[in-house]
Design a protein around this motif. Structure first.
Motif, mmCIF file in Angstrom:
data_model
loop_
_atom_site.group_PDB
_atom_site.id
_atom_site.type_symbol
_atom_site.label_atom_id
_atom_site.label_comp_id
_atom_site.label_asym_id
_atom_site.label_seq_id
_atom_site.Cartn_x
_atom_site.Cartn_y
_atom_site.Cartn_z
ATOM 1 N N THR A 19 39.937 55.925 49.517
ATOM 2 C CA THR A 19 39.801 54.458 49.466
ATOM 3 C C THR A 19 38.652 54.035 48.564
ATOM 4 O OG1 THR A 19 40.690 54.265 51.713
ATOM 5 C CG2 THR A 19 39.489 52.375 50.835
ATOM 6 N N LYS A 20 37.483 54.621 48.785
ATOM 7 C CA LYS A 20 36.319 54.280 47.964
ATOM 8 C C LYS A 20 36.510 54.736 46.526
ATOM 9 C CE LYS A 20 32.287 52.409 47.670
ATOM 10 N NZ LYS A 20 32.109 50.958 47.904
ATOM 11 N N GLU A 21 37.101 55.913 46.366
ATOM 12 C CA GLU A 21 37.336 56.438 45.020
ATOM 13 C C GLU A 21 38.253 55.511 44.230
ATOM 14 O OE1 GLU A 21 38.908 60.588 42.919
ATOM 15 O OE2 GLU A 21 39.592 60.044 44.929
ATOM 16 N N LYS A 22 39.295 54.991 44.870
ATOM 17 C CA LYS A 22 40.221 54.095 44.196
ATOM 18 C C LYS A 22 39.508 52.837 43.705
ATOM 19 C CE LYS A 22 44.599 51.642 44.846
ATOM 20 N NZ LYS A 22 45.703 51.331 45.807
ATOM 21 N N GLU A 23 38.623 52.293 44.532
ATOM 22 C CA GLU A 23 37.867 51.102 44.141
ATOM 23 C C GLU A 23 37.002 51.384 42.913
ATOM 24 O OE1 GLU A 23 35.567 49.950 47.495
ATOM 25 O OE2 GLU A 23 37.301 49.434 48.753
ATOM 26 N N ILE A 24 36.344 52.535 42.920
ATOM 27 C CA ILE A 24 35.474 52.899 41.800
ATOM 28 C C ILE A 24 36.283 53.098 40.521
ATOM 29 C CG2 ILE A 24 33.943 54.708 40.907
ATOM 30 C CD1 ILE A 24 33.029 55.143 43.830
ATOM 31 N N LEU A 25 37.417 53.781 40.632
ATOM 32 C CA LEU A 25 38.246 54.053 39.456
ATOM 33 C C LEU A 25 38.804 52.765 38.850
ATOM 34 C CD1 LEU A 25 40.200 57.206 40.700
ATOM 35 C CD2 LEU A 25 38.419 57.144 38.947
ATOM 36 N N ILE A 26 39.196 51.826 39.693
ATOM 37 C CA ILE A 26 39.714 50.547 39.189
ATOM 38 C C ILE A 26 38.623 49.799 38.433
ATOM 39 C CG2 ILE A 26 40.530 48.257 39.891
ATOM 40 C CD1 ILE A 26 42.117 49.639 42.126
ATOM 41 N N ARG A 27 37.398 49.806 38.981
ATOM 42 C CA ARG A 27 36.282 49.124 38.300
ATOM 43 C C ARG A 27 36.016 49.752 36.930
ATOM 44 N NH1 ARG A 27 32.667 49.978 42.661
ATOM 45 N NH2 ARG A 27 33.216 48.692 44.439
ATOM 46 N N ILE A 28 36.009 51.076 36.899
ATOM 47 C CA ILE A 28 35.750 51.777 35.632
ATOM 48 C C ILE A 28 36.861 51.479 34.631
ATOM 49 C CG2 ILE A 28 35.530 54.037 34.526
ATOM 50 C CD1 ILE A 28 34.316 55.086 37.136
ATOM 51 N N ALA A 29 38.122 51.555 35.094
ATOM 52 C CA ALA A 29 39.269 51.350 34.206
ATOM 53 C C ALA A 29 39.230 49.962 33.561
ATOM 54 C CB ALA A 29 40.571 51.531 34.986
ATOM 55 N N ARG A 30 38.822 48.969 34.304
ATOM 56 C CA ARG A 30 38.781 47.603 33.773
ATOM 57 C C ARG A 30 37.686 47.411 32.732
ATOM 58 N NH1 ARG A 30 39.840 44.608 39.614
ATOM 59 N NH2 ARG A 30 42.140 44.632 39.473
ATOM 60 N N LEU A 71 44.198 53.964 34.777
ATOM 61 C CA LEU A 71 44.153 53.121 33.584
ATOM 62 C C LEU A 71 45.551 52.635 33.202
ATOM 63 C CD1 LEU A 71 42.299 52.005 31.319
ATOM 64 C CD2 LEU A 71 42.907 54.045 29.983
ATOM 65 N N ALA A 72 46.533 53.535 33.272
ATOM 66 C CA ALA A 72 47.912 53.158 32.934
ATOM 67 C C ALA A 72 48.434 52.076 33.872
ATOM 68 C CB ALA A 72 48.812 54.391 32.988
ATOM 69 N N ARG A 73 48.117 52.193 35.157
ATOM 70 C CA ARG A 73 48.596 51.200 36.129
ATOM 71 C C ARG A 73 47.888 49.855 35.952
ATOM 72 N NH1 ARG A 73 48.995 56.002 39.019
ATOM 73 N NH2 ARG A 73 46.823 55.943 39.721
ATOM 74 N N ILE A 74 46.591 49.892 35.693
ATOM 75 C CA ILE A 74 45.823 48.656 35.505
ATOM 76 C C ILE A 74 46.341 47.889 34.287
ATOM 77 C CG2 ILE A 74 43.559 47.768 34.777
ATOM 78 C CD1 ILE A 74 43.682 48.327 37.725
ATOM 79 N N ARG A 75 46.671 48.599 33.223
ATOM 80 C CA ARG A 75 47.134 47.958 31.991
ATOM 81 C C ARG A 75 48.653 47.799 31.941
ATOM 82 N NH1 ARG A 75 43.365 51.106 27.459
ATOM 83 N NH2 ARG A 75 41.349 50.250 28.173
ATOM 84 N N ASN A 76 49.316 48.235 33.014
ATOM 85 C CA ASN A 76 50.784 48.190 33.064
ATOM 86 C C ASN A 76 51.404 48.950 31.887
ATOM 87 O OD1 ASN A 76 53.229 47.516 34.262
ATOM 88 N ND2 ASN A 76 53.414 45.594 33.110
ATOM 89 N N ARG A 77 50.878 50.142 31.654
ATOM 90 C CA ARG A 77 51.363 50.988 30.559
ATOM 91 C C ARG A 77 51.897 52.327 31.110
ATOM 92 N NH1 ARG A 77 50.734 46.794 28.466
ATOM 93 N NH2 ARG A 77 49.702 46.260 26.505
ATOM 94 N N GLN A 78 52.506 52.280 32.289
ATOM 95 C CA GLN A 78 52.990 53.510 32.895
ATOM 96 C C GLN A 78 54.109 54.150 32.081
ATOM 97 O OE1 GLN A 78 52.695 50.501 34.458
ATOM 98 N NE2 GLN A 78 52.432 50.750 36.670
#
Length: 227
Positions: free
Chosen positions: A16-27, A83-90
């Motif tokens: 859960t925490k890792e997902k939050e961190i990864l989303i912040r970094i990806a953005r 990153l792919a999911r955040i940018r919708n580039r799957q």
């Protein structure tokens, strides 16, 4: 080719925490960085880890290099899909093909590197590699049959495993007697071997437990023909 993206199942301790961190970094990543760059960066981290283990023949301090490689590997391997999911580039087909082939190469590089270090016997490193590959094969078969890609088992995932290995590396750097081991009938087994064998046994245990559970489940879904 028709392909339905499998559902990712990640319920590890830190997920859960890792997902939050990864989303912040990806953005915050610049637009010129894409998922492929991160995938190859993760592989580069595995190369660093393997080389660090090999170089530890000339000094325990090189285990810090190996640990740094695990951090780089985590960054690239965990962030590429985010990153792919955040940018919708799957790219479900290409991404699955590339990512998990790279995972296999990653495990190979790290285990072979560890096996050439002064801490782990080559046979122990190969046993760990076999356990990883066996569990990976099981996961990929289940992904095909169930449409579910399970990343964690028993609340443990790749990130937790990396942390455990980094802690073991650190322990061997700071231990006053780094060459401690036990002589078993004329065969000297280094303390690090016990850690590696322990992780390997956990992987084998997870595989056999889940194999028997899923075998029973699939047997009910696809029962034998009546005579």
């Amino acid at each position: 080719m028709e392909h339905k993206d499998a559902i990712r199942v990640l319920n590890s301790i830190l997920s859960t925490k890792e997902k939050e961190i990864l989303i912040r970094i990806a953005r915050k990543l610049p637009s010129w960085i894409n998922s492929d760059h991160l995938t190859w960066l993760g592989l580069f981290g595995a190369v660093i880890s393997g080389v660090g283990y090999f170089l530890s023949n000339w000094g325990d301090g090189f285990l810090w290099l190996s640990s740094m490689g695990f951090v780089i590997n985590w960054f690239g391997d965990s962030l590429d899909g985010t990153l792919a999911r955040i940018r919708n580039r799957q790219r479900p087909v290409y991404g699955f093909f590339l990512d998990h082939n790279i995972d296999g190469i990653t495990a190979f590089l790290i285990c072979i590197g560890a096996g050439t270090s002064p801490y782990v016997s080559f046979s122990s490193a190969l046993l760990l590699l076999a356990g990883y590959y066996l569990l990976s094969i099981f996961t990929y078969i289940n992904t095909y049959l169930k449409g579910e890609f399970k990343i964690s088992y028993g609340n443990l995932g790749p990130t937790e495993l990396r942390i455990v290995i980094i802690l073991i590396n650190t322990l061997f750097i700071i231990m006053p007697d780094r060459n401690y081991g036990i002589d078993h009938w004329g065969v000297y087994v280094h303390l690090y071997d016990y850690f590696v064998l322990g992780i390997a046994l956990i992987l084998f245990g997870i595989f056999f437990f889940n194999f028997l559970k899923e075998k029973k489940r699939f047997g009910k879904i696809d029962p034998p023909h009546k005579a």
